[in-house]
Design a protein around this motif. Structure first.
Motif, short mmCIF file in Angstrom:
data_model
loop_
_atom_site.label_atom_id
_atom_site.label_comp_id
_atom_site.label_asym_id
_atom_site.label_seq_id
_atom_site.Cartn_x
_atom_site.Cartn_y
_atom_site.Cartn_z
N ASN A 41 41.78 74.98 5.07
CA ASN A 41 40.55 74.23 5.17
C ASN A 41 39.53 74.92 6.05
O ASN A 41 38.32 74.87 5.78
N ASN A 44 37.90 77.33 3.88
CA ASN A 44 36.96 76.69 2.94
C ASN A 44 35.63 76.42 3.62
O ASN A 44 34.56 76.67 3.06
N LEU A 45 35.70 75.93 4.83
CA LEU A 45 34.48 75.61 5.56
C LEU A 45 33.63 76.86 5.76
O LEU A 45 32.41 76.85 5.59
N ILE A 48 31.87 77.79 2.50
CA ILE A 48 30.75 76.90 2.19
C ILE A 48 29.56 77.23 3.10
O ILE A 48 28.40 77.24 2.66
N SER A 69 28.54 80.34 -6.42
CA SER A 69 29.80 81.08 -6.34
C SER A 69 30.63 80.65 -5.15
O SER A 69 31.87 80.68 -5.21
N GLN A 71 30.95 77.62 -4.02
CA GLN A 71 31.69 76.43 -4.45
C GLN A 71 32.84 76.78 -5.37
O GLN A 71 33.93 76.22 -5.26
N ILE A 72 32.58 77.70 -6.28
CA ILE A 72 33.66 78.12 -7.19
C ILE A 72 34.82 78.66 -6.37
O ILE A 72 36.00 78.33 -6.61
N VAL A 74 35.72 78.00 -3.39
CA VAL A 74 36.47 76.94 -2.72
C VAL A 74 37.32 76.18 -3.71
O VAL A 74 38.44 75.77 -3.39
N ILE A 75 36.80 75.96 -4.93
CA ILE A 75 37.60 75.25 -5.92
C ILE A 75 38.89 76.01 -6.18
O ILE A 75 39.99 75.43 -6.23
N ILE A 76 38.77 77.29 -6.35
CA ILE A 76 39.96 78.09 -6.59
C ILE A 76 40.93 77.97 -5.43
O ILE A 76 42.14 77.75 -5.61
N LEU A 78 41.24 75.66 -3.32
CA LEU A 78 41.80 74.32 -3.34
C LEU A 78 42.95 74.22 -4.31
O LEU A 78 44.01 73.68 -3.99
N ALA A 79 42.73 74.75 -5.50
CA ALA A 79 43.77 74.68 -6.52
C ALA A 79 45.01 75.43 -6.06
O ALA A 79 46.14 74.94 -6.19
N PHE C 36 41.30 64.46 9.20
CA PHE C 36 40.68 65.78 9.24
C PHE C 36 39.99 66.11 7.92
O PHE C 36 38.86 66.61 7.89
N PHE C 44 31.00 69.05 4.43
CA PHE C 44 30.55 69.62 3.15
C PHE C 44 29.26 68.95 2.69
O PHE C 44 28.37 69.58 2.13
N LEU C 52 32.01 69.28 -3.91
CA LEU C 52 33.19 69.67 -3.17
C LEU C 52 33.60 68.60 -2.18
O LEU C 52 34.79 68.41 -1.91
N TYR C 60 42.77 66.91 -1.75
CA TYR C 60 43.53 67.04 -0.52
C TYR C 60 44.07 65.70 -0.06
O TYR C 60 45.27 65.50 0.13
N ILE C 140 27.68 73.74 -10.80
CA ILE C 140 29.03 74.27 -10.60
C ILE C 140 29.73 74.40 -11.94
O ILE C 140 30.40 75.40 -12.24
N LEU C 144 31.15 77.76 -13.45
CA LEU C 144 32.60 77.87 -13.60
C LEU C 144 32.98 78.28 -15.01
O LEU C 144 33.89 79.08 -15.22
N HIS C 148 32.40 82.50 -14.16
CA HIS C 148 33.69 82.57 -13.50
C HIS C 148 34.79 81.99 -14.36
O HIS C 148 35.70 81.35 -13.87
N THR C 155 43.68 80.48 -12.67
CA THR C 155 44.12 79.41 -11.80
C THR C 155 44.91 78.38 -12.56
O THR C 155 45.91 77.83 -12.08
N ILE C 159 48.70 77.14 -11.72
CA ILE C 159 49.13 75.77 -11.50
C ILE C 159 50.29 75.45 -12.43
O ILE C 159 51.27 74.79 -12.05
#
Lengths: 112, 637, 192
Positions: A41, A44-45, A48, A69, A71-72, A74-76, A78-79, C36, C44, C52, C60, C140, C144, C148, C155, C159
């Motif tokens: 995390n 991630n911060l 961002i 990009s 955000q993208i 961070v998404i990755i 996260l996953a 947290f 964010f 996000l 999370y 986004i 995406l 991307h 990804t 998963i």
């Protein structure tokens, strides 16, 4: 009051370091995994924050779809964090079944 | 016939190969025939080549080149042979005397288990010696030089089961090596100064070499000559070399190998003429060596040791002549010395053989009745060595003394050296006839006196069992004796150095003085040893007599001095090298230590892998911190 | 105003993080971790990433932490299993290490010219108009699935693999099957 980039980054560094401390000093595996999430995390911060900086007029380096990009990214992350947590807990369960303990101090088979 | 000179060294070499590889299977008779035939062939070709050269005087030669042997950039050495007057004479002596000794050996070595090996080595020696004297460049000569050194070592230690023989062989080789170092450095210096190794080229370029260079070149080459020809300080190996069979002593250590040094000086005569300082050194050392060796020969009890020191002494004479620039006179003495010294050695060998390998003169005596032929022939040799008038030795030795007295070419007379030479001549006659008296006259002491000496066995032979030696051994002696008588008339000096005149005045008086000295020495020896032995005993028990005897018989302590000053320190260094460098540093520290270090490091590093995940995580962190810190520091903080 | 929110939430984030790593009871740690995450989501929002922010809470807080709590309940750890006694010095060493890490990171931030040069820019201030909507869902989504798309596909495969792994690792086995695959139990010799 202004919020500058380096302030954000210090925050991220702090969160990351706290996570490192948690990984190294705890015995309970679940808490270790949670500290790992803490570290992610923090990262991630940081991402961002950079992304936010790059869409300000002064720091503009991104345009078009590239502006999202961060955000993208961070998404990755996260996953991946999710997948890693899932697998980590699965391993923990398998190990717990065998050794009846969730303490990382008891996991010594890698010796040698 | 100039295409055949390559056979001169080749035939003996083939003999070496055949006898060496197949000798045991061929049997002793075949070995003897092959060994002698190869040398006989070489002799025949030497004769014919020599006649060709002689006939087409002056200054002609036969040459044969076999192409390049070594090629390295500018440096090239060819495999070339040349027969001119000098090498022709040397070839004749080497092959002629060599042939006689080969024939002699067939009888002397009969029954020895190493018969084939002996003849193989002997042939190899002949091949090397012939390469040495026929080489047209100094590197090829060095090849022969090393070859004869090798054969000397092999033949001295021929009866290798005896430790003393092997030690003597090693001593010869090592002392020779010291000389060879000088020789090799001299060769390098010649290249640096002349750019060529060929004798003809060097002689041509003599005028261009500056004095210091010529001095050092000649000095270095003389060091090499000292080693091979047993001059001070490198003579100590030759008496020990008597441990080899007597034919070996005759051939190698009297007639041929030891004269290589003289030959070297004669070959490069013009070069040495350009370094008068070195010539002085040569002459002085020659004279001193002659004197020293003669003094030592006085007290020797082994029949061969007397002859060994006598050889060293006579070699000194040759260098005395060479040091006067009279190379041809030196070579003259080489030739005559080969005749009578080989005769003496072979004669001594006959005595030893007849007495079943007794060598101590104190256990001989009165043998002239049992061994009449040996006595007569040995006597002729002794007269030649002593310079008795009209023998070959008389002419050559007196030529040397005359040159020393009157000067030669550009070099003035050297009175001191002449006096030393004259004194040594007296001593030579004396010790030679001392030997003859002890061996052939008086009463036989072999069976009665049970004196034990280090060299001979504890048993003596009954006098009536002593028999004359076989014909195979006697005929070479007869030939050599004839040459010892007639050889003086060969007029070799004028043949070899035709341009130079030997001053004539004083020649006759020199001859007369020489004759008188010789006869005096002979008479004195015979008188003392045959008529007045008690006078001798009285002298020896007096204080100066005791001192003189001790100095002489202990060889003036030279070997002991070498042992203390040179050999012991080297031994200590070797011990240090072994214990400290080899055992400690290499074995313990490096080999054992590196193994120990590796395993210790492994033990250390194994702690990293304790199987505990937190430890691994901690090392992750450490690595990350390290990378971060290094990056920050490298980027300038 | 936004900056103030960020500051407060930042301080609270650090506090809750510290509490997460120091609580003995893992459930307390889990709850504090959720807190947290919520605070992070707030950050964010301040930084103009609304999508996000929501995803953070959902994934999370809603999925991962739920999983953690499930497992905690499943394990049902006893008092002595929760014992946190470690060898002496380990906590000290960990603390020193992490502090050192923080110092280095801070130093890196401090010495970077670009970051320092960016010190004037207010992250709660104006945005360049052309990219003002960068953090919105639509943008986004467009990014995406166009620029991307490749990481996205990878990804998803990742998963997928994680699912397979997790299922396999936690599969219950029949008794004999369990014995046969247990590395610590000696296997009976198979006749060849």
């Amino acid at each position: 009051m202004t919020l500058s980039l380096d302030l954000c980054l210090y925050l991220c560094a702090a969160v990351f370091s706290i996570g490192v401390y948690g990984v190294l000093s705890r015995q309970n595996i679940i808490v270790i995994l949670m500290s790992l999430e803490l570290m992610l995390n923090g990262v991630n911060l940081a991402i961002i924050s950079f992304g936010r900086y790059f869409i300000t007029p002064e720091g503009s380096a991104l345009s078009g779809t590239g502006a999202s990009s961060s955000q993208i990214f961070v998404i990755i992350v996260l996953a991946i964090a999710a997948a890693e947590a899932a697998v980590g807990l699965a391993i923990l369960l398998a190990v717990y079944r065998r050794w009846r303990s969730a303490r990382i101090g008891n996991m010594r088979l890698l010796k040698g | 016939m100039d295409n055949w000179i390559f056979l001169i060294p080749l035939l003996p070499f083939l003999g070496f190969l055949v006898n060496g590889l197949l000798g045991r299977r061929l049997g002793d008779r075949a070995v003897a025939i092959i060994g002698c035939a190869s040398v006989a062939g070489a002799f025949a070709i030497s004769v014919s080549s020599f006649l060709q050269v002689d006939a087409a005087k002056p200054d002609t030669f036969l040459k044969q080149d076999f192409g390049t042997w070594i090629q390295a950039g500018d440096l090239s050495v060819s495999f070339g042979l040349v027969i001119d007057s000098l090498s022709g004479v040397m070839c004749l002596v080497v092959t002629g005397v060599g042939l006689l000794i080969h024939v002699y050996s067939t009888g002397y070595m009969k029954g020895d288990s190493g018969y084939a090996r002996f003849f193989a080595y002997l042939n190899l020696f002949m091949a090397s010696m012939l390469i040495l004297v026929t080489a047209d460049n100094i590197v090829l000569m060095f090849l022969g030089w090393e070859g004869v050194g090798l054969c000397s070592y092999l033949l001295i230690g021929f009866w290798y089961k005896g430790l003393a023989n092997c030690s003597a062989g090693i001593k010869a080789f090592v002392v020779n090596r010291i000389g060879d170092l000088g020789f090799l450095l001299g060769i390098f210096a010649i290249w640096a100064a002349c750019g060529s190794f060929e004798f003809s080229a060097i002689v041509e370029k003599v005028a261009e070499i500056d004095s210091p260079a010529a001095f050092w070149i000649c000095l270095l080459l003389f060091v090499g000559a000292c080693g091979k020809s047993a001059q001070i300080p490198l003579y100590v190996w030759l008496p020990d070399a008597m441990a080899g069979p007597t034919p070996v002593s005759a051939l190698i250590h009297a007639a041929t190998m030891v004269t290589s040094g003289v030959y070297l000086l004669a070959r490069l005569g013009p070069l040495f003429d350009a370094a008068p300082g070195v010539l002085t050194i040569v002459a002085t050392i020659g004279a001193l060596t002659a004197l020293l060796a003669a003094l030592i020969a006085f007290s020797q009890n082994d029949i061969k040791k007397v002859l060994a020191y006598s050889t060293v002494s006579q070699l000194g004479y040759m260098f005395l002549a060479a040091g006067m620039g009279a190379y041809s006179v030196a070579i003259f003495h080489v030739v005559t010395h080969a005749f009578f010294k080989a005769l003496l050695f072979l004669g001594a060998g006959a005595v030893i053989h007849s007495l079943h390998h007794e060598q101590d003169m104190r256990r001989m005596g009165g043998l002239r009745r049992r061994l009449p032929w040996t006595f007569a022939l040995y006597l002729i040799g002794g007269l030649a060595l002593s310079g008795f008038p009209l023998t070959a030795g008389f002419f050559s030795k007196d030529e040397i003394l005359h040159v020393a007295h009157s000067g030669f070419g550009n070099i003035g007379p050297r009175g001191v050296l002449w006096a030393i030479g004259l004194l040594t001549a007296l001593l030579t006659a004396f010790y030679t006839f001392r030997q003859i008296a002890l061996v052939f006259f008086g009463s036989y002491r072999g069976a009665s006196e049970p004196q034990a000496s280090e060299e001979s066995a504890a048993h003596g032979l009954e006098l009536d069992k002593v028999k004359e030696s076989p014909l195979s051994m006697r005929i070479p002696l007869i030939v050599l004796a004839s040459l010892s008588l007639a050889g003086g008339f060969l007029a070799i000096p004028h043949f070899l150095q035709p341009g130079i005149e030997i001053p004539e005045d004083g020649k006759l008086s020199g001859l007369i003085i020489g004759g008188i000295v010789s006869i005096t020495g002979i008479a004195a020896a015979l008188a003392i040893y045959l008529r007045f032995p008690r006078a001798l005993k009285g002298f020896l028990s007096s204080a100066p007599g005791k001192l003189a005897h001790r100095l002489s018989s202990r060889k003036f302590y030279v070997d002991e001095i070498y042992q203390k000053l040179i050999i012991r320190p080297i031994g200590v260094m070797a011990e240090i090298c072994f214990y400290v460098v080899d055992r400690l540093i290499i074995d313990i520290l490096l080999v054992h230590g590196s193994g120990f270090g590796a395993s210790a490091l492994g033990h250390l590093l194994r702690r990293l892998q304790d199987g505990r995940t937190p430890t691994y995580a901690a090392w992750f962190l450490a690595g990350a911190i390290l990378v971060l810190a290094v990056t920050l520091w490298a980027a300038g903080g | 105003m936004d900056a103030l929110v960020f500051y407060i939430s930042g301080i609270l984030m650090v506090a809750s993080a510290l509490l997460v790593v120091t609580r003995k009871n893992p459930v307390y740690s889990a709850i504090l971790l959720v807190v947290f995450f919520l605070l992070t989501s707030l950050n964010f929002l301040v930084l103009r990433s609304p999508f996000l922010a929501v995803i953070q809470v959902l994934v999370y807080g809603g999925a991962i932490m739920v999983l953690f709590v499930f497992v905690l309940m499943l394990l049902n750890l006893t008092e002595d299993e929760l014992e946190e006694k470690v060898e002496p010095g380990r906590k000290l060493l960990a603390g020193a290490g992490s502090t050192l890490l923080f110092v280095l990171l801070a130093w890196a931030i401090n010495s970077s010219e670009r970051i320092q040069a960016a010190g004037d820019t207010d992250l709660t201030g104006p945005v360049k108009d052309s990219v003002a909507r960068a953090g919105e869902t639509r943008e986004i989504g467009e990014a995406l699935f166009s620029e991307h798309i490749l990481p996205f596909e990878f990804t998803s495969i990742l998963i997928f693999i994680a699912i397979i792994g997790a299922i396999y690792l936690t599969k219950t086995r029949r008794a004999d099957e369990r014995r046969a695959t247990d590395p610590a139990v000696e296997q009976p010799e198979e006749s060849a």
